[in-house]
Design an enzyme around this catalytic site. Structure first.
Site, mmCIF file in Angstrom:
data_model
loop_
_atom_site.group_PDB
_atom_site.id
_atom_site.type_symbol
_atom_site.label_atom_id
_atom_site.label_comp_id
_atom_site.label_asym_id
_atom_site.label_seq_id
_atom_site.Cartn_x
_atom_site.Cartn_y
_atom_site.Cartn_z
ATOM 1 N N GLU A 125 45.307 41.567 24.501
ATOM 2 C CA GLU A 125 44.309 42.275 23.708
ATOM 3 C C GLU A 125 44.680 43.748 23.624
ATOM 4 O O GLU A 125 45.207 44.320 24.580
ATOM 5 C CB GLU A 125 42.928 42.129 24.340
ATOM 6 N N GLU A 173 36.909 37.903 34.071
ATOM 7 C CA GLU A 173 38.183 38.286 33.470
ATOM 8 C C GLU A 173 39.057 38.988 34.515
ATOM 9 O O GLU A 173 38.548 39.715 35.366
ATOM 10 C CB GLU A 173 37.951 39.206 32.269
#
Length: 289
Positions: free
Chosen positions: A193, A83
């Site tokens: 997010e 990520e």
């Protein structure tokens, strides 16, 4: 100022150590994510994303924009992820600036996981890019590229202030730290997010993206989505699917197969509805961190 690669400075090198998030809370993770409706083997991805300055309302909450390369599954406990993106996390960085961050796990976010360079794993080779470095306020977009070295099998990270400049190789995740990502990724995702601490029974006003919904011209976006489907060439993404875990607050709008906008909540609007499906138990408090 320009570094030795001739790229204008886009980071502020003033990273500081932060504290961990408060214990004893149950976070609710909120996503607005795009992914491919495909089972193609993925060997890399590239994306240009706007850099937002969303408000983070509560201690222990964060807001980010990132990409995910994944293989394995949460259910089997063998999910591997790579990520990278930008993140605002005041409890960790002690300020509200967007910062470059990276992350990996090889056991579904349980024991083997690492944020930035805080544990062994990622091997940095560049002296020009600071992981956890704050991103200059004048930098509106950054481009992130991850690809698999076809010879040694390592996963390389490159970044730059936009897609029109030469990207700087930052370093790599060695193939040996993974179990399911040693050959290829099974999926790729891009999006935003936040963590909602749900203080006093109220949904957080922490913003995602830029804080604006996709209907606004000021909404956060990701564009020029590309994937590597063999070990040599990037191509535009296709069959893009978008979705949100809490559309009452955070929304996503596909604008093409290679771009989308996302974010919210509009004007910090608060509704008294929460989807309990996304409550996580205390023992997985902050899966990433």
């Amino acid at each position: 100022a320009k570094n030795e690669d001739g790229v204008s400075g886009w980071q502020i090198w003033n990273s500081r150590n932060g504290s961990k998030c408060p214990e004893g809370t149950i976070p609710i993770r909120r996503y607005a994510i795009a992914h491919l409706n495909s089972t193609t083997k993925i060997y890399g991805t590239k994306v240009t994303m706007s850099v937002g300055h969303p408000k983070v309302a509560q201690p222990g909450e964060f807001s980010l924009g990132q990409l995910w390369l994944t293989s394995g599954s949460i259910e089997r406990g063998d999910m591997n992820t790579i990520e990278a993106g930008w993140q605002i996390y005041p409890s960790v960085y002690l300020d509200d600036q967007p910062r470059l961050f990276i992350f990996w796990t090889n056991d579904a976010y349980t024991i083997e996981k690492c944020e930035n360079l805080r544990r062994p794993g990622f091997i940095q080779t560049s002296g020009n890019v600071l992981v956890e470095g704050a991103i200059h306020s004048h930098t509106e977009v950054i481009t992130i590229q991850i690809w698999k070295d076809p010879n040694l099998g390592h996963w390389w990270l490159s970044v730059g202030p936009n897609s029109g400049t030469v990207l700087i190789p930052v370093g790599y995740w060695p193939r040996e730290i993974f179990t399911c990502l040693t050959d290829h990724a099974e999926s790729v995702q891009w999006g935003g997010e936040i963590i909602d601490k749900y203080v006093s029974g109220q949904h957080t006003t922490t913003q995602m993206g830029s804080g604006y919904l996709p209907s606004s011209a000021k909404a956060a976006y990701m564009r020029d989505l590309e994937i590597m489907v063999n070990t040599g060439n990037f191509q535009p993404a296709y069959d893009l699917v978008v979705g949100e875990t809490n559309p009452d607050y955070y929304k996503m709008e596909k604008t093409s197969d290679t771009s989308f906008s996302y974010g919210g909540p509009e004007s910090g609007a608060v509704h008294l509805r929460v989807n309990l499906v996304f409550l996580y138990l205390c023992f997985i408090l902050f899966l990433h961190f």
